[in-house]
Design an enzyme around this catalytic site. Sequence first.
Site, short mmCIF file in Angstrom:
data_model
loop_
_atom_site.label_atom_id
_atom_site.label_comp_id
_atom_site.label_asym_id
_atom_site.label_seq_id
_atom_site.Cartn_x
_atom_site.Cartn_y
_atom_site.Cartn_z
N ASP A 77 0.84 -1.19 0.00
CA ASP A 77 0.00 0.00 0.00
C ASP A 77 0.88 1.25 0.00
O ASP A 77 1.90 1.29 0.70
CB ASP A 77 -0.85 -0.05 1.28
CG ASP A 77 -1.82 1.10 1.38
OD1 ASP A 77 -2.74 1.17 0.57
OD2 ASP A 77 -1.66 1.95 2.30
N GLU B 178 13.35 -14.39 -0.05
CA GLU B 178 13.81 -15.45 0.87
C GLU B 178 12.91 -16.68 0.76
O GLU B 178 13.26 -17.76 1.17
CB GLU B 178 13.73 -14.95 2.33
CG GLU B 178 14.74 -13.90 2.71
CD GLU B 178 14.43 -13.28 4.07
OE1 GLU B 178 13.58 -13.81 4.82
OE2 GLU B 178 15.03 -12.24 4.37
#
Length: 552
Positions: A225, A279
Amino acid sequence: MHRYPTPFARGEDDPARPLPSEPQAETLKWWQRAVIYEIAPISFQDSNGDGKGDLPGLIQRIDHLTWLGVDAVWLTPVYTSPMLDFGYDITDFCAIDPLFGTLENFDQFVRLLHARGIRLILDFVANHTSDSHSWFAESRSSRSNPKRDWYVWADPAPDGGPPNNWLSRFGGSAWEWETKTRQYYYHAFLREQPDLNWRNPEVRLAMADVLRFWMRRGVDGFRVDASAVLAEDELLRDDPPDPDADEKTPPPQRLKRIFTDDRRESMAYLEEMRKVIDEFDDRVLLGEVQGKTDRIGHFYGEERPRFHLPLNFALLDTPWDALSLQANIDAYLNAIPENAWPDWVIGAHDKHRIASKIGQSQARVLAMLVLTLKGTPFFFAGDEIGMEQVAIPPECIRDPFEKLVGGYGLNRDPERVPMRWNEGRNGGFTSGDPWLPMGHDVAERNVEKLKVDPRSLLWLYRRLISLRRSEPTLAAGDYLPLRSRHGLLVYKRVCAGNEILIALNTGHEPRKLESPSAGTVLLSTYVDRDGEIVDQSTVLRPDEGVILKLRT
Ligand code: NOJ
């Protein structure tokens, strides 16, 4: 504000990852092949009669997602929140608001989606918290609190007023005075949404852990956002007036946001976020970015990856005619890096419903456009049934944007009204009082009604999504524009010797289409000429779009 060294300087052992080269259908990532469906859970399905949608409601309606054929769902925030900005004001990034249900409901939803091969993307509200977040309670408690610097605090101007002229997007100064500690804090949005200080590495570490928390629960990606406003100018320089603004411009938009938006530091924070995403296997990072097309390319990051998909609203912002569409599509494709994957958004919780702007006949043409362009398509729950803006009587206004900056057509309630499932009471959305009015056209426009008509817009969406899956050229092929004239937007998708031509009549008169070769109709927006063989010259009916498999 404190100064910190520039973060994430890359060492020799940390080379920039190259962006993938032009992909073939079979090597596309899931988010390149996916059709992505935005759901605002508060407006999807209520299960407990409180008039607001929730996770158990979403689970009840999961078959709609399978029937429609979408590949991924993006949920607007479901975290704990006082709901002043309908979930974008968060008090705990790692908890579900009781309004929506429990973490168990959430986990069940993830399992059910995954069992159906549907991925889940969550909103990540990185820029700010609620002022009821415990981090802010600590930060505001004293100047020496260890979390003081987790937010953006500044001394008053010499006259005691706000530190500078920065404006909140939701009206008035972006600075709020705290009597207790005699400083101002900065808020890009509501005063109840203080901005986190992204310059502070502790904040970045804490927010990275939020991402990991949800990815460990199986979440497939995030939509960041307000990603362009993470960092503000350290010198607190005043923003200049916007020379294009006049009295019709909403007051918060009368300055050019040079010193609060789209700063270089924000880009570095996005790169760090992307590393956290990487990751984990096969996750995606989407971003709400600076609105202007000419800045969008920047948000991909070329040498240092940022977003996989900075969200592109070009189709919503263009005038609706073939020439403007052709130009806006081109301008966007021109503005993104050569190997970047495009995306196209035609509806969202902050955007007026496009069916109201272009009409129901052209809403069918738009569906064909967004599902045949090269790039990941996004639409908002309700677009598939042609939902339009719903008139909101003054006493029913809920959007803080409208309450604070009224009179400029900014109200987002009209596009946020609940989904209609059938023609029963409240469209089957709730047994209670819906949180926003349902609108007057529920009986004509609801899922049940459109589902029994194989030529409806709902079926057209379903057919287009399924065609995109069965014709790899539509998902992966190159985009080759032809010259659009006389109200016809025409382009080809080309892959491994296959050619598909898309011709869209953006007008209400019949138009002659001259195609480079004869072909077979795969689908028309009228859904009545599948398999028809057409010559090089054929006529498109008013508001008709066709997808032709060309004879090569
Ligand atoms: C963007 C969100 O899409 C919008 O709904 C919200 O009001 C602001 N960010 C503030 O979080």
